[in-house]
Design a protein around this motif. Structure first.
Motif, PDB file in Angstrom:
ATOM      1  N   TYR A  27       0.837  -1.206   0.000  1.00  0.00           N
ATOM      2  CA  TYR A  27       0.000   0.000   0.000  1.00  0.00           C
ATOM      3  C   TYR A  27       0.872   1.257   0.000  1.00  0.00           C
ATOM      4  O   TYR A  27       0.628   2.190  -0.764  1.00  0.00           O
ATOM      5  N   GLU A  28       1.877   1.278   0.859  1.00  0.00           N
ATOM      6  CA  GLU A  28       2.771   2.438   0.923  1.00  0.00           C
ATOM      7  C   GLU A  28       3.483   2.673  -0.412  1.00  0.00           C
ATOM      8  O   GLU A  28       3.602   3.817  -0.861  1.00  0.00           O
ATOM      9  N   ARG A  29       3.932   1.613  -1.048  1.00  0.00           N
ATOM     10  CA  ARG A  29       4.590   1.742  -2.355  1.00  0.00           C
ATOM     11  C   ARG A  29       3.621   2.254  -3.419  1.00  0.00           C
ATOM     12  O   ARG A  29       3.996   3.063  -4.261  1.00  0.00           O
ATOM     13  N   TYR A  30       2.397   1.779  -3.382  1.00  0.00           N
ATOM     14  CA  TYR A  30       1.386   2.233  -4.334  1.00  0.00           C
ATOM     15  C   TYR A  30       1.120   3.730  -4.140  1.00  0.00           C
ATOM     16  O   TYR A  30       1.057   4.489  -5.106  1.00  0.00           O
ATOM     17  N   ALA A  31       1.018   4.147  -2.878  1.00  0.00           N
ATOM     18  CA  ALA A  31       0.803   5.571  -2.578  1.00  0.00           C
ATOM     19  C   ALA A  31       1.976   6.405  -3.096  1.00  0.00           C
ATOM     20  O   ALA A  31       1.776   7.493  -3.655  1.00  0.00           O
ATOM     21  N   GLU A  33       3.960   5.643  -5.643  1.00  0.00           N
ATOM     22  CA  GLU A  33       3.861   5.659  -7.110  1.00  0.00           C
ATOM     23  C   GLU A  33       2.860   6.717  -7.571  1.00  0.00           C
ATOM     24  O   GLU A  33       3.118   7.455  -8.522  1.00  0.00           O
ATOM     25  N   LEU A  34       1.713   6.757  -6.913  1.00  0.00           N
ATOM     26  CA  LEU A  34       0.709   7.755  -7.266  1.00  0.00           C
ATOM     27  C   LEU A  34       1.240   9.159  -7.021  1.00  0.00           C
ATOM     28  O   LEU A  34       1.062  10.051  -7.850  1.00  0.00           O
ATOM     29  N   ASP A  35       1.916   9.350  -5.896  1.00  0.00           N
ATOM     30  CA  ASP A  35       2.478  10.653  -5.564  1.00  0.00           C
ATOM     31  C   ASP A  35       3.499  11.089  -6.614  1.00  0.00           C
ATOM     32  O   ASP A  35       3.540  12.261  -6.988  1.00  0.00           O
ATOM     33  N   ARG A  40      -2.964  11.797  -5.648  1.00  0.00           N
ATOM     34  CA  ARG A  40      -2.984  11.427  -4.237  1.00  0.00           C
ATOM     35  C   ARG A  40      -3.763  10.125  -4.076  1.00  0.00           C
ATOM     36  O   ARG A  40      -4.707   9.854  -4.826  1.00  0.00           O
ATOM     37  N   ILE A  41      -3.348   9.334  -3.119  1.00  0.00           N
ATOM     38  CA  ILE A  41      -4.077   8.098  -2.862  1.00  0.00           C
ATOM     39  C   ILE A  41      -5.376   8.470  -2.157  1.00  0.00           C
ATOM     40  O   ILE A  41      -5.396   9.338  -1.284  1.00  0.00           O
ATOM     41  N   CYS A  42      -6.456   7.848  -2.575  1.00  0.00           N
ATOM     42  CA  CYS A  42      -7.787   8.254  -2.117  1.00  0.00           C
ATOM     43  C   CYS A  42      -8.459   7.201  -1.242  1.00  0.00           C
ATOM     44  O   CYS A  42      -9.683   7.098  -1.216  1.00  0.00           O
ATOM     45  N   VAL A  68      -8.648   1.402  -5.764  1.00  0.00           N
ATOM     46  CA  VAL A  68      -8.859   0.197  -4.958  1.00  0.00           C
ATOM     47  C   VAL A  68      -8.717  -1.040  -5.835  1.00  0.00           C
ATOM     48  O   VAL A  68      -8.049  -2.011  -5.454  1.00  0.00           O
ATOM     49  N   ILE A  69      -9.318  -1.018  -7.011  1.00  0.00           N
ATOM     50  CA  ILE A  69      -9.224  -2.157  -7.918  1.00  0.00           C
ATOM     51  C   ILE A  69      -7.762  -2.447  -8.252  1.00  0.00           C
ATOM     52  O   ILE A  69      -7.315  -3.598  -8.192  1.00  0.00           O
TER      53      ILE A  69
END
Length: 144
Positions: A27-31, A33-35, A40-42, A68-69
């Motif tokens: 989750y942290e890595r995904y956030a 990547e989005l950043d 922003r992660i929602c 989420v998907i």
């Protein structure tokens, strides 16, 4: 202009408690990547049901079901999750306006990592009304 929002809360069972730390790191890595893409992660993720290793996924102020998907599909790949899983969300508006409320749901095949089906209540309703040629009932004024 009124502010619209999307809210959800769901649980993703990972099957094993030892997957939880890795899932939180995912989750942290995904956030991150989005950043890096200025997004922003929602949604937030927290460990729950520690015996069976589940994640609670909750929308932020305005959630993004597509994020989420993508995250759940990463979890499925990483932890070998299989079977069907889905979640639903509501769409609302701070000030009532036409076509501002609704909801939707998505069904995923975790093993195949694909969306099996989804429904959007607003689209379903408008398509259903357009398809049915029966006119709406006329308003009847009460006798005075």
């Amino acid at each position: 202009m009124s502010r619209s929002y999307t809210h959800f809360s769901c649980v993703l069972p990972l099957g094993r408690a030892e997957f939880l730390p890795s899932a939180l790191t995912l989750y942290e890595r995904y956030a991150e990547e989005l950043d890096a893409r200025y997004e922003r992660i929602c949604f937030t993720v927290k460990a729950c049901d520690l015996d069976r290793g589940s994640l609670r996924i909750v929308s932020g102020e305005d959630g993004d079901p597509e994020q989420v998907i993508a995250f759940v599909q990463r979890c499925a790949r990483t932890f070998g999750l299989t079977g069907l899983w889905g979640f639903q969300w509501s769409q609302g508006c701070a000030f009532p306006s036409f076509d501002a409320f609704g909801g939707a749901a998505c069904l995923l095949d975790l093993g195949a990592q694909r969306v099996v089906d989804r429904i959007d209540c607003r689209r379903w309703l408008s398509e259903r009304i357009a398809r049915d040629k029966t006119p709406a009932a006329r308003l009847v004024r009460p006798h005075s």
